[in-house]
Design a protein around this motif. Sequence first.
Motif, short mmCIF file in Angstrom:
data_model
loop_
_atom_site.label_atom_id
_atom_site.label_comp_id
_atom_site.label_asym_id
_atom_site.label_seq_id
_atom_site.Cartn_x
_atom_site.Cartn_y
_atom_site.Cartn_z
N HIS A 136 6.37 -5.00 -11.59
CA HIS A 136 5.80 -5.43 -10.31
C HIS A 136 6.52 -4.66 -9.20
N ILE A 137 5.77 -4.26 -8.21
CA ILE A 137 6.32 -3.36 -7.19
C ILE A 137 6.40 -4.02 -5.81
N ASP A 138 6.05 -5.30 -5.75
CA ASP A 138 6.26 -6.03 -4.51
C ASP A 138 7.66 -6.62 -4.51
N THR A 139 8.16 -6.92 -3.34
CA THR A 139 9.50 -7.50 -3.21
C THR A 139 9.44 -8.74 -2.33
N LYS A 161 0.82 -1.22 0.00
CA LYS A 161 0.00 0.00 0.00
C LYS A 161 0.85 1.27 0.00
N GLU A 162 1.87 1.33 0.86
CA GLU A 162 2.65 2.57 0.97
C GLU A 162 3.38 2.88 -0.34
N VAL A 163 3.96 1.87 -0.97
CA VAL A 163 4.68 2.13 -2.21
C VAL A 163 3.71 2.46 -3.34
N VAL A 164 2.53 1.87 -3.32
CA VAL A 164 1.49 2.20 -4.31
C VAL A 164 1.12 3.68 -4.20
N MET A 165 0.93 4.16 -2.99
CA MET A 165 0.57 5.58 -2.81
C MET A 165 1.72 6.48 -3.22
N CYS A 166 2.94 6.04 -2.99
CA CYS A 166 4.12 6.80 -3.42
C CYS A 166 4.15 6.94 -4.95
N ILE A 167 3.87 5.85 -5.65
CA ILE A 167 3.87 5.86 -7.12
C ILE A 167 2.71 6.71 -7.64
N LYS A 168 1.56 6.55 -7.05
CA LYS A 168 0.38 7.35 -7.46
C LYS A 168 0.69 8.84 -7.36
N ALA A 169 1.29 9.26 -6.24
CA ALA A 169 1.60 10.67 -6.06
C ALA A 169 2.60 11.16 -7.11
N GLU A 170 3.57 10.31 -7.45
CA GLU A 170 4.57 10.70 -8.47
C GLU A 170 3.93 10.85 -9.84
N MET A 171 3.05 9.92 -10.19
CA MET A 171 2.35 10.01 -11.48
C MET A 171 1.51 11.27 -11.56
N GLU A 172 0.81 11.58 -10.49
CA GLU A 172 -0.02 12.78 -10.48
C GLU A 172 0.83 14.03 -10.58
N LYS A 173 1.96 14.04 -9.91
CA LYS A 173 2.86 15.19 -9.97
C LYS A 173 3.38 15.43 -11.39
N LEU A 196 -7.58 -4.76 -6.87
CA LEU A 196 -6.56 -5.68 -6.36
C LEU A 196 -5.41 -4.93 -5.70
N GLY A 197 -5.28 -3.64 -6.05
CA GLY A 197 -4.20 -2.82 -5.49
C GLY A 197 -3.18 -2.37 -6.51
N ASN A 198 -3.30 -2.80 -7.77
CA ASN A 198 -2.39 -2.32 -8.81
C ASN A 198 -2.57 -0.82 -9.01
N VAL A 199 -1.48 -0.09 -9.21
CA VAL A 199 -1.57 1.33 -9.52
C VAL A 199 -1.34 1.48 -11.02
N ILE A 200 -2.21 2.24 -11.69
CA ILE A 200 -2.17 2.35 -13.14
C ILE A 200 -2.22 3.82 -13.54
N GLY A 201 -1.25 4.23 -14.34
CA GLY A 201 -1.22 5.58 -14.87
C GLY A 201 -1.39 5.56 -16.38
N TRP A 202 -2.17 6.48 -16.89
CA TRP A 202 -2.47 6.54 -18.32
C TRP A 202 -1.94 7.84 -18.91
N VAL A 210 7.68 5.19 -15.34
CA VAL A 210 6.92 6.41 -15.04
C VAL A 210 7.54 7.61 -15.76
N TYR A 211 8.84 7.74 -15.68
CA TYR A 211 9.49 8.88 -16.33
C TYR A 211 9.60 8.68 -17.84
#
Length: 220
Positions: free
Chosen positions: A77-80, A35-47, A58-64, A119-120
């Motif tokens: 995949h963002i789990d470790t 969850k924490e890394v998903v929110m981190c990625i979401k914030a970066e995509m929005e920025k 399911l918890g996947n974060v998706i940017g378009w 993302v970049y």
Amino acid sequence: MDFEKIKSAAEGYKAEMSRFLRDMISHPSESCEEKEVVMCIKAEMEKLGFDKVEIDGLGNVIGWMGQGEKIIAIDSHIDTVGIGNIDNWEADPYKGYETDDIIFGRGGSDQEGGMASAVYGAKIMKDLGLIPEGYKIMVVGSVQEEDCDGMCWQYIVNKYFQGPEDARSKIEFVISTEPTDGGIYRGHRGRMEIRVDVKGVSCHGSAPHRGDNAIYKMAD
């Protein structure tokens, strides 16, 4: 396509990509705990101005990026896996230790480094007008790959498309950012699962000779 311009744009984002990767590494993200890394990625995509950012059921974060009907998908995949005994690490695996050459930490290679690049990469495609007409870029940070490889995309195919055939008709190309030491690899090796059923006879541990041990039978 002006590759030098692309490389120059990537170099311009180097500091931000490094910071983003270290941010991801700082969040422990073992399977089912992303969850924490998903929110981190979401914030970066929005920025960065992604056209749409969402977290599926399911918890996947998706940017378009882009508005076309055809899709180019980029998956990381963002789990470790876990860190084992932290005393065996030379540096804190959740600090993102950095030198001029490497960023060190759990997930830095497999596969949050790929997430930073994806993302970049999509941002650079938008900046330089490289998204083909009629296409959109789908950047996926998928979960639970280490424990349930494939389940995340099974969910995506069933949620965002009308099943596998519809997904095949709309997704033109998929890039997996699994680490390959800088090489480009084809991933068409397929997948197979095999189930073997072996029958035995249960018995009490005090009288193993009365049973028929299925594990022993299948060992060879």
